[in-house]
Design a protein around this motif. Structure first.
Motif, PDB file in Angstrom:
ATOM      1  N   LEU A   1       0.832  -1.195   0.000  1.00  0.00           N
ATOM      2  CA  LEU A   1       0.000   0.000   0.000  1.00  0.00           C
ATOM      3  C   LEU A   1       0.869   1.250   0.000  1.00  0.00           C
ATOM      4  CD1 LEU A   1      -2.771   1.311   0.075  1.00  0.00           C
ATOM      5  CD2 LEU A   1      -2.764   1.055   2.576  1.00  0.00           C
ATOM      6  N   GLY A   2       1.919   1.251   0.794  1.00  0.00           N
ATOM      7  CA  GLY A   2       2.825   2.393   0.812  1.00  0.00           C
ATOM      8  C   GLY A   2       3.461   2.640  -0.547  1.00  0.00           C
ATOM      9  N   ASP A   3       3.865   1.562  -1.223  1.00  0.00           N
ATOM     10  CA  ASP A   3       4.472   1.695  -2.546  1.00  0.00           C
ATOM     11  C   ASP A   3       3.482   2.260  -3.562  1.00  0.00           C
ATOM     12  OD1 ASP A   3       6.870   0.716  -1.623  1.00  0.00           O
ATOM     13  OD2 ASP A   3       6.569  -1.318  -2.393  1.00  0.00           O
ATOM     14  N   ARG A   4       2.242   1.803  -3.496  1.00  0.00           N
ATOM     15  CA  ARG A   4       1.239   2.304  -4.438  1.00  0.00           C
ATOM     16  C   ARG A   4       0.924   3.769  -4.193  1.00  0.00           C
ATOM     17  NH1 ARG A   4      -3.700  -1.811  -5.280  1.00  0.00           N
ATOM     18  NH2 ARG A   4      -4.329  -0.043  -6.585  1.00  0.00           N
ATOM     19  N   LEU A   5       0.861   4.165  -2.945  1.00  0.00           N
ATOM     20  CA  LEU A   5       0.623   5.567  -2.625  1.00  0.00           C
ATOM     21  C   LEU A   5       1.790   6.442  -3.082  1.00  0.00           C
ATOM     22  CD1 LEU A   5      -0.895   5.060   0.917  1.00  0.00           C
ATOM     23  CD2 LEU A   5      -2.095   6.112  -1.008  1.00  0.00           C
ATOM     24  N   ALA A   6       3.008   5.957  -2.886  1.00  0.00           N
ATOM     25  CA  ALA A   6       4.187   6.717  -3.299  1.00  0.00           C
ATOM     26  C   ALA A   6       4.236   6.856  -4.819  1.00  0.00           C
ATOM     27  CB  ALA A   6       5.455   6.043  -2.783  1.00  0.00           C
TER      28      ALA A   6
ATOM     29  N   PRO B   1      -6.334  15.384   3.898  1.00  0.00           N
ATOM     30  CA  PRO B   1      -7.729  15.070   4.228  1.00  0.00           C
ATOM     31  C   PRO B   1      -8.115  13.612   4.010  1.00  0.00           C
ATOM     32  CG  PRO B   1      -7.602  17.123   3.005  1.00  0.00           C
ATOM     33  CD  PRO B   1      -6.231  16.525   2.966  1.00  0.00           C
ATOM     34  N   THR B   2      -7.611  12.997   2.956  1.00  0.00           N
ATOM     35  CA  THR B   2      -8.003  11.621   2.636  1.00  0.00           C
ATOM     36  C   THR B   2      -6.982  10.626   3.170  1.00  0.00           C
ATOM     37  OG1 THR B   2      -9.124  12.339   0.612  1.00  0.00           O
ATOM     38  CG2 THR B   2      -8.561  10.002   0.774  1.00  0.00           C
ATOM     39  N   GLY B   3      -7.411   9.760   4.090  1.00  0.00           N
ATOM     40  CA  GLY B   3      -6.601   8.642   4.521  1.00  0.00           C
ATOM     41  C   GLY B   3      -7.011   7.414   3.722  1.00  0.00           C
ATOM     42  N   VAL B   4      -6.140   6.418   3.647  1.00  0.00           N
ATOM     43  CA  VAL B   4      -6.432   5.233   2.839  1.00  0.00           C
ATOM     44  C   VAL B   4      -6.353   3.982   3.712  1.00  0.00           C
ATOM     45  CG1 VAL B   4      -5.789   3.854   0.844  1.00  0.00           C
ATOM     46  CG2 VAL B   4      -5.520   6.336   0.771  1.00  0.00           C
ATOM     47  N   TYR B   5      -7.453   3.264   3.763  1.00  0.00           N
ATOM     48  CA  TYR B   5      -7.493   1.987   4.476  1.00  0.00           C
ATOM     49  C   TYR B   5      -7.746   0.874   3.459  1.00  0.00           C
ATOM     50  CZ  TYR B   5      -8.863  -1.776   7.583  1.00  0.00           C
ATOM     51  OH  TYR B   5      -8.942  -2.987   8.238  1.00  0.00           O
ATOM     52  N   ALA B   6      -6.993  -0.191   3.563  1.00  0.00           N
ATOM     53  CA  ALA B   6      -7.153  -1.323   2.647  1.00  0.00           C
ATOM     54  C   ALA B   6      -7.402  -2.598   3.439  1.00  0.00           C
ATOM     55  CB  ALA B   6      -5.916  -1.483   1.768  1.00  0.00           C
TER      56      ALA B   6
ATOM     57  N   ASP C   1     -10.253  -5.415  -0.349  1.00  0.00           N
ATOM     58  CA  ASP C   1     -10.118  -4.208  -1.160  1.00  0.00           C
ATOM     59  C   ASP C   1      -9.097  -4.335  -2.286  1.00  0.00           C
ATOM     60  OD1 ASP C   1     -12.009  -2.675   0.189  1.00  0.00           O
ATOM     61  OD2 ASP C   1     -10.564  -2.013   1.690  1.00  0.00           O
ATOM     62  N   TRP C   2      -8.167  -5.279  -2.136  1.00  0.00           N
ATOM     63  CA  TRP C   2      -7.099  -5.372  -3.123  1.00  0.00           C
ATOM     64  C   TRP C   2      -7.680  -5.771  -4.479  1.00  0.00           C
ATOM     65  CZ3 TRP C   2      -2.804  -3.089  -1.918  1.00  0.00           C
ATOM     66  CH2 TRP C   2      -2.478  -2.957  -0.555  1.00  0.00           C
ATOM     67  N   GLY C   3      -7.380  -4.961  -5.468  1.00  0.00           N
ATOM     68  CA  GLY C   3      -7.911  -5.193  -6.803  1.00  0.00           C
ATOM     69  C   GLY C   3      -9.269  -4.572  -7.034  1.00  0.00           C
TER      70      GLY C   3
ATOM     71  N   LEU D   1     -10.495   1.092  -3.947  1.00  0.00           N
ATOM     72  CA  LEU D   1      -9.170   1.344  -3.385  1.00  0.00           C
ATOM     73  C   LEU D   1      -8.351   2.221  -4.326  1.00  0.00           C
ATOM     74  CD1 LEU D   1      -6.990   0.932  -1.254  1.00  0.00           C
ATOM     75  CD2 LEU D   1      -6.375  -1.217  -2.402  1.00  0.00           C
ATOM     76  N   ASP D   2      -8.412   1.919  -5.619  1.00  0.00           N
ATOM     77  CA  ASP D   2      -7.671   2.729  -6.592  1.00  0.00           C
ATOM     78  C   ASP D   2      -8.095   4.195  -6.518  1.00  0.00           C
ATOM     79  OD1 ASP D   2      -6.326   0.505  -7.471  1.00  0.00           O
ATOM     80  OD2 ASP D   2      -7.662   0.146  -9.172  1.00  0.00           O
ATOM     81  N   GLY D   3      -9.391   4.434  -6.383  1.00  0.00           N
ATOM     82  CA  GLY D   3      -9.886   5.804  -6.311  1.00  0.00           C
ATOM     83  C   GLY D   3      -9.393   6.523  -5.077  1.00  0.00           C
ATOM     84  N   ARG D   4      -9.375   5.832  -3.920  1.00  0.00           N
ATOM     85  CA  ARG D   4      -8.893   6.455  -2.681  1.00  0.00           C
ATOM     86  C   ARG D   4      -7.396   6.754  -2.771  1.00  0.00           C
ATOM     87  NH1 ARG D   4     -12.056   2.332  -0.640  1.00  0.00           N
ATOM     88  NH2 ARG D   4     -10.320   1.167   0.257  1.00  0.00           N
TER      89      ARG D   4
END
Length: 202
Positions: A19-24, A140-145, A149-151, A155-158
């Motif tokens: 998740l960290g890698d995708r956010l980065a 403002p937007t936090g991301v919880y997976a 949610d994977w795939g 999740l992609d939108g968040r």
């Protein structure tokens, strides 16, 4: 721009690190960035020693210096007992104990992973108050997976929304005057020396 991911995942591979890698990646796609990742599990022993001897070891010092020098931070933890993990909290406790202003004014994107969507409130009930206390600017937007949610499209939108918010904030942070930083590990004064300096002479 320098973007740092702090991942408190314990497994290898780790959904928290993923998740960290995708956010980065999503953030760097908006504003070119040098991305560095800190795996907190690799620093567990030095974190424990910091609480007993009063100063960080070399690897932990370098991690703290990396965080302090970042234009933006992505902080990701697995959920334990409906909150952040103890190791995640200990890292930031040790960081603030070493430099209480390390995160002051710094844009931070908070994220978490867990087995159930029921724990998504960890973002607002635990993570957001923690980083507000550390004087960070939490996007403002936090991301919880959750596992399911994977795939999934949601999740992609968040991820995209949160990454856009972080990129906008870090673009401004990168142009601000950099914080003074210590140049080397050797400049850390051991606790015993600091204590001796406070004792009256003679």
């Amino acid at each position: 721009m320098k973007l740092v991911v702090v991942s408190a995942g314990l497994g290898v591979p780790s959904s928290t690190r993923l998740l960290g890698d995708r956010l980065a990646a999503a953030s760097a796609a908006r504003t070119p960035a040098d991305v560095q990742v800190i795996e907190v599990r690799d620093l567990a022993v030095e974190i424990a020693h910091t609480f007993t001897n009063g100063f960080p070891g070399r690897a932990l010092f370098e991690a703290f210096d990396t965080v302090a020098g970042a234009d933006g931070l992505i902080a990701v933890t697995p959920v334990f007992s409906a909150s952040y993990s103890g190791l995640f909290k200990s890292f930031f406790d040790a960081l603030s104990g070493t430099d209480e202003d390390a995160l002051a004014g710094k844009p931070v994107l908070i994220a978490a992973t867990g087995g159930s969507a029921r724990h998504s409130l960890v973002l607002d009930h635990a993570l957001r108050p923690l980083f507000s206390h550390l004087k960070a600017v939490v996007v403002p937007t936090g991301v919880y997976a959750a596992s399911e949610d994977w795939g999934a499209e949601g999740l992609d939108g968040r991820i995209e929304r949160a990454a856009g918010e972080l990129a906008a904030l870090t673009a401004g942070a990168a142009t601000a005057r950099p914080r003074p930083r210590r140049d080397s590990f050797e400049e850390v004064t051991p606790f015993e020396e600091r204590l001796a300096a406070l004792r009256p002479a003679g």
